[in-house]
Design an enzyme around this catalytic site. Structure first.
Site, PDB file in Angstrom:
ATOM      1  N   ASP A  31     -57.848 -41.155 -59.943  1.00 35.38           N
ATOM      2  CA  ASP A  31     -59.128 -40.437 -59.910  1.00 35.38           C
ATOM      3  C   ASP A  31     -60.251 -41.352 -60.424  1.00 35.38           C
ATOM      4  O   ASP A  31     -60.097 -42.039 -61.432  1.00 35.38           O
ATOM      5  CB  ASP A  31     -59.051 -39.165 -60.759  1.00 35.38           C
ATOM      6  CG  ASP A  31     -60.154 -38.190 -60.399  1.00 35.38           C
ATOM      7  OD1 ASP A  31     -59.849 -37.138 -59.812  1.00 35.38           O
ATOM      8  OD2 ASP A  31     -61.331 -38.485 -60.687  1.00 35.38           O
ATOM      9  N   ILE A  32     -61.371 -41.343 -59.720  1.00 33.27           N
ATOM     10  CA  ILE A  32     -62.503 -42.216 -60.065  1.00 33.27           C
ATOM     11  C   ILE A  32     -63.158 -41.799 -61.384  1.00 33.27           C
ATOM     12  O   ILE A  32     -63.799 -42.608 -62.060  1.00 33.27           O
ATOM     13  CB  ILE A  32     -63.537 -42.215 -58.906  1.00 33.27           C
ATOM     14  CG1 ILE A  32     -64.406 -43.447 -58.921  1.00 33.27           C
ATOM     15  CG2 ILE A  32     -64.373 -40.943 -58.900  1.00 33.27           C
ATOM     16  CD1 ILE A  32     -65.244 -43.618 -57.651  1.00 33.27           C
ATOM     17  N   ASN A  88     -57.189 -27.254 -57.668  1.00 33.79           N
ATOM     18  CA  ASN A  88     -58.437 -26.505 -57.803  1.00 33.79           C
ATOM     19  C   ASN A  88     -58.794 -25.905 -56.446  1.00 33.79           C
ATOM     20  O   ASN A  88     -58.689 -26.587 -55.421  1.00 33.79           O
ATOM     21  CB  ASN A  88     -59.566 -27.423 -58.265  1.00 33.79           C
ATOM     22  CG  ASN A  88     -59.349 -27.923 -59.686  1.00 33.79           C
ATOM     23  OD1 ASN A  88     -58.758 -27.227 -60.509  1.00 33.79           O
ATOM     24  ND2 ASN A  88     -59.813 -29.126 -59.967  1.00 33.79           N
ATOM     25  N   VAL A  97     -63.866 -31.572 -53.582  1.00 37.08           N
ATOM     26  CA  VAL A  97     -63.503 -32.240 -52.329  1.00 37.08           C
ATOM     27  C   VAL A  97     -62.650 -31.267 -51.515  1.00 37.08           C
ATOM     28  O   VAL A  97     -61.587 -30.837 -51.970  1.00 37.08           O
ATOM     29  CB  VAL A  97     -62.731 -33.551 -52.591  1.00 37.08           C
ATOM     30  CG1 VAL A  97     -62.320 -34.199 -51.273  1.00 37.08           C
ATOM     31  CG2 VAL A  97     -63.577 -34.514 -53.426  1.00 37.08           C
ATOM     32  N   HIS A 101     -55.677 -31.509 -52.656  1.00 35.79           N
ATOM     33  CA  HIS A 101     -55.119 -32.609 -53.458  1.00 35.79           C
ATOM     34  C   HIS A 101     -54.534 -32.010 -54.714  1.00 35.79           C
ATOM     35  O   HIS A 101     -55.034 -31.016 -55.243  1.00 35.79           O
ATOM     36  CB  HIS A 101     -56.207 -33.627 -53.791  1.00 35.79           C
ATOM     37  CG  HIS A 101     -57.480 -33.013 -54.293  1.00 35.79           C
ATOM     38  ND1 HIS A 101     -58.391 -32.431 -53.449  1.00 35.79           N
ATOM     39  CD2 HIS A 101     -57.963 -32.853 -55.543  1.00 35.79           C
ATOM     40  CE1 HIS A 101     -59.393 -31.940 -54.151  1.00 35.79           C
ATOM     41  NE2 HIS A 101     -59.155 -32.175 -55.440  1.00 35.79           N
ATOM     42  N   HIS A 103     -53.767 -32.682 -58.579  1.00 35.10           N
ATOM     43  CA  HIS A 103     -54.086 -33.538 -59.730  1.00 35.10           C
ATOM     44  C   HIS A 103     -52.835 -33.683 -60.594  1.00 35.10           C
ATOM     45  O   HIS A 103     -52.178 -32.681 -60.922  1.00 35.10           O
ATOM     46  CB  HIS A 103     -55.164 -32.890 -60.607  1.00 35.10           C
ATOM     47  CG  HIS A 103     -56.511 -32.739 -59.970  1.00 35.10           C
ATOM     48  ND1 HIS A 103     -57.555 -33.586 -60.232  1.00 35.10           N
ATOM     49  CD2 HIS A 103     -56.991 -31.825 -59.097  1.00 35.10           C
ATOM     50  CE1 HIS A 103     -58.624 -33.198 -59.557  1.00 35.10           C
ATOM     51  NE2 HIS A 103     -58.313 -32.125 -58.859  1.00 35.10           N
TER      52      HIS A 103
HETATM   53  P1  5GP Z   1     -61.586 -31.463 -57.239  1.00 39.47           P
HETATM   54  O1  5GP Z   1     -62.780 -31.311 -58.146  1.00 39.47           O
HETATM   55  O2  5GP Z   1     -61.949 -31.210 -55.797  1.00 39.47           O
HETATM   56  O3  5GP Z   1     -60.385 -30.679 -57.674  1.00 39.47           O
HETATM   57  O4  5GP Z   1     -61.138 -32.968 -57.370  1.00 39.47           O
HETATM   58  C1  5GP Z   1     -61.729 -34.008 -56.671  1.00 39.47           C
HETATM   59  C2  5GP Z   1     -61.488 -35.243 -57.482  1.00 39.47           C
HETATM   60  O5  5GP Z   1     -61.728 -36.365 -56.667  1.00 39.47           O
HETATM   61  C3  5GP Z   1     -62.388 -35.359 -58.708  1.00 39.47           C
HETATM   62  O6  5GP Z   1     -61.604 -35.382 -59.884  1.00 39.47           O
HETATM   63  C4  5GP Z   1     -63.148 -36.655 -58.465  1.00 39.47           C
HETATM   64  O7  5GP Z   1     -63.350 -37.404 -59.649  1.00 39.47           O
HETATM   65  C5  5GP Z   1     -62.286 -37.381 -57.451  1.00 39.47           C
HETATM   66  N1  5GP Z   1     -63.033 -38.248 -56.556  1.00 39.47           N
HETATM   67  C6  5GP Z   1     -64.154 -37.928 -55.874  1.00 39.47           C
HETATM   68  N2  5GP Z   1     -64.567 -38.970 -55.128  1.00 39.47           N
HETATM   69  C7  5GP Z   1     -63.673 -39.972 -55.346  1.00 39.47           C
HETATM   70  C8  5GP Z   1     -63.574 -41.315 -54.852  1.00 39.47           C
HETATM   71  O8  5GP Z   1     -64.399 -41.799 -54.061  1.00 39.47           O
HETATM   72  N3  5GP Z   1     -62.512 -42.060 -55.303  1.00 39.47           N
HETATM   73  C9  5GP Z   1     -61.597 -41.556 -56.173  1.00 39.47           C
HETATM   74  N4  5GP Z   1     -60.596 -42.375 -56.537  1.00 39.47           N
HETATM   75  N5  5GP Z   1     -61.664 -40.296 -56.649  1.00 39.47           N
HETATM   76  C10 5GP Z   1     -62.702 -39.517 -56.249  1.00 39.47           C
END
Ligand code: 5GP
Length: 113
Positions: A31-32, A88, A97, A101, A103
């Site tokens: 995760d970024i 999520n 996103v 996915h 986590h």
């Molecule tokens: P969500 O909030 O949808 O459950 O998780 C999406 C996750 O994707 C977040 O924790 C966010 O930090 C990660 N994320 C978003 N854009 C990128 C990216 O360009 N690269 C990486 N490695 N992670 C990303």
């Protein structure tokens, strides 16, 4: 649905991100913006927007994602200390996103909720 998700762009090498695991159905990145010392994302290559969109035919894929998470927990040596798996969904669930996915969080004592 937007044309491509960020994760699809990573898979297609349009956005830079190290792919730490890949098979024919699933890939995994760090995760970024990590919320824990170890924060990995297990992602299906098939775009499914949210858990609400899962179909019966996706059963094996979801099972495989959990098994990949288990193997990565072992590889990153957090299987014994412990970890958390999180999906999520939609706004209140904190989904940002819209390409499902899983986590994988660990490497430290995680906040209780
Ligand atoms: P969500 O909030 O949808 O459950 O998780 C999406 C996750 O994707 C977040 O924790 C966010 O930090 C990660 N994320 C978003 N854009 C990128 C990216 O360009 N690269 C990486 N490695 N992670 C990303």
């Amino acid at each position: 649905m937007e044309e491509k998700s960020i994760f699809q762009m990573i898979l297609d090498k349009e956005i830079e991100s190290e792919i730490i695991y890949e098979d024919d159905k699933i890939f995994c990145i760090k995760d970024i913006n990590p919320a824990a010392k170890i924060h990995l994302l297990i992602i299906p290559k098939k775009r499914i927007e949210t858990i609400n969109d899962l179909q019966e035919e996706d059963k094996d894929l979801i099972g495989s994602m959990v098994l990949v998470a288990k193997e990565l927990a072992k590889k990153y040596e957090i299987d014994e200390s412990g970890y958390r798996l999180v999906w999520n969904t939609n706004e209140d669930g904190g989904q940002t996103v819209y390409h499902i996915h899983l986590h994988l969080l660990g490497g430290q004592k995680l906040r209780e909720f």
